[in-house]
Structure formats: C-alpha cells, structure tokens
Design an enzyme around this catalytic site. Sequence first.
Site, PDB file in Angstrom:
ATOM      1  N   ASP A   1       6.848   5.060   1.129  1.00 13.09           N
ATOM      2  CA  ASP A   1       5.756   4.690   0.784  1.00 13.09           C
ATOM      3  C   ASP A   1       4.961   4.678   1.475  1.00 13.09           C
ATOM      4  O   ASP A   1       5.171   4.694   2.665  1.00 13.09           O
ATOM      5  CB  ASP A   1       6.041   2.684   0.220  1.00 13.09           C
TER       6      ASP A   1
ATOM      7  N   HIS B   1       6.735   0.114 -10.443  1.00 11.95           N
ATOM      8  CA  HIS B   1       7.987   0.772  -9.399  1.00 11.95           C
ATOM      9  C   HIS B   1       8.410  -0.491  -8.867  1.00 11.95           C
ATOM     10  O   HIS B   1       7.595  -1.553  -9.013  1.00 11.95           O
ATOM     11  CB  HIS B   1       6.983   1.831  -8.321  1.00 11.95           C
TER      12      HIS B   1
HETATM   13  P1  5GP Z   1       1.730  -1.756  -6.068  1.00 13.04           P
HETATM   14  O1  5GP Z   1       0.514  -2.602  -5.088  1.00 13.04           O
HETATM   15  O2  5GP Z   1       1.158  -0.891  -7.312  1.00 13.04           O
HETATM   16  O3  5GP Z   1       2.891  -2.745  -5.672  1.00 13.04           O
HETATM   17  O4  5GP Z   1       1.994  -0.860  -4.703  1.00 13.04           O
HETATM   18  C1  5GP Z   1       1.760   0.083  -4.928  1.00 13.04           C
HETATM   19  C2  5GP Z   1       2.304   1.242  -3.438  1.00 13.04           C
HETATM   20  O5  5GP Z   1       2.308   1.941  -3.286  1.00 13.04           O
HETATM   21  C3  5GP Z   1       1.753   0.430  -2.372  1.00 13.04           C
HETATM   22  O6  5GP Z   1       2.831   0.059  -1.208  1.00 13.04           O
HETATM   23  C4  5GP Z   1       1.312   1.881  -1.605  1.00 13.04           C
HETATM   24  O7  5GP Z   1       1.539   1.463  -0.643  1.00 13.04           O
HETATM   25  C5  5GP Z   1       1.712   2.598  -2.354  1.00 13.04           C
HETATM   26  N1  5GP Z   1       0.640   3.776  -2.306  1.00 13.04           N
HETATM   27  C6  5GP Z   1      -0.308   3.733  -2.353  1.00 13.04           C
HETATM   28  N2  5GP Z   1      -0.622   5.327  -2.672  1.00 13.04           N
HETATM   29  C7  5GP Z   1       0.887   6.199  -2.502  1.00 13.04           C
HETATM   30  C8  5GP Z   1      -0.123   7.413  -2.399  1.00 13.04           C
HETATM   31  O8  5GP Z   1      -0.212   8.315  -2.640  1.00 13.04           O
HETATM   32  N3  5GP Z   1       1.888   7.886  -1.845  1.00 13.04           N
HETATM   33  C9  5GP Z   1       2.853   7.356  -1.543  1.00 13.04           C
HETATM   34  N4  5GP Z   1       4.259   7.486  -1.041  1.00 13.04           N
HETATM   35  N5  5GP Z   1       2.482   5.437  -1.687  1.00 13.04           N
HETATM   36  C10 5GP Z   1       1.215   5.315  -1.728  1.00 13.04           C
END
Ligand code: 5GP
Length: 138
Positions: free
Chosen positions: A33, A102
Amino acid sequence: MAYDTNNIFAKILRGEIPCIKLFEDEHTLAFMDIMPQAEGHALVIPKEPATTLFELSDAAAAACMATVRRIGNAQKKGLGAEGIVLMQLNGAAAGQTVPHFHIHVIPGSIADLRKPHAMVMADTDQLKAVAERIIGAI
Ligand code: 5GP
C-alpha cells in the site's frame, strides 16, 4: 454499481501503473500500500473484476484468502509481526476509496493503526526495503 475498469487497481493489474509487488499467482496479486497505516501494510486483490465482496465469486474470494494467509505468514516471519490485522471495506459508505475488491493485510495491532487511512504517501525506497523483507519470507 457497474465495475469501473479505470480504477487504480485495474490499471495496476493491466501493468499501466507500477506497484511494489510482493506476490502474484493466476488469480491474485499482492503489493505494498503506498499510503501505509503501519510498516508492512500490504494489499491483496483478485484479478477478477469486482467492486466489493458482494460481487466477487466464491472461487476468487477463496484465492484471495489463500494469498492473504501467504502474505500474513511472510509478514510474521520477515518483519517479526506478532499480530496481523485484516481490513476490508465495501462501498464508499464504508470508506472504500478504490472500487476494486481488496483486503488490507497489516502487521501489528489495531492499536498501532494511528496513521489515517489512505492519506500519507510513504517513501518509495522505504516501501521497497520493507517489501524485500516480506518477499524474502514468502
Ligand atoms: P480502501 O480505502 O479502498 O479500502 O483502500 C484503498 C487503499 O489503496 C488505501 O489504503 C490506499 O492507501 C491505497 N492506494 C491508493 N492508491 C494506490 C496506488 O496507486 N498504489 C498503491 N499501491 N496503493 C494505493
């Protein structure tokens, strides 16, 4: 809601944007992340296009859990993590920011998750160094 093929994780799966990869198999991809809430914060995604758990097939869900177990074991061994926190958000209403299913695999304790969710970009070299320790233990 229809699956958005232009979401950031779909682009990572197509190789259009980079990621720090930890593990890949036929059905899943695990990577760091970029805005970690704790050292070693990893994400496991299915290759199947699904926005939330509720659109994901049972087979893809099972494949994700196998990869989660693999990554969690490597975080325990490679980083010395005693606990592994799993987090999985479904829908914007739950705080989901990337609309591709995810599972967050986070070494440590829920009490250590003081960094805000998806807010602070980590240093790429530091992420790569932690990733190497996880990869070395897979
Ligand atoms: P959500 O909020 O959808 O549960 O988590 C999305 C996760 O993706 C977040 O923890 C954020 O830091 C991560 N994230 C967002 N954009 C990117 C990216 O471009 N690359 C990576 N590796 N992680 C990302």
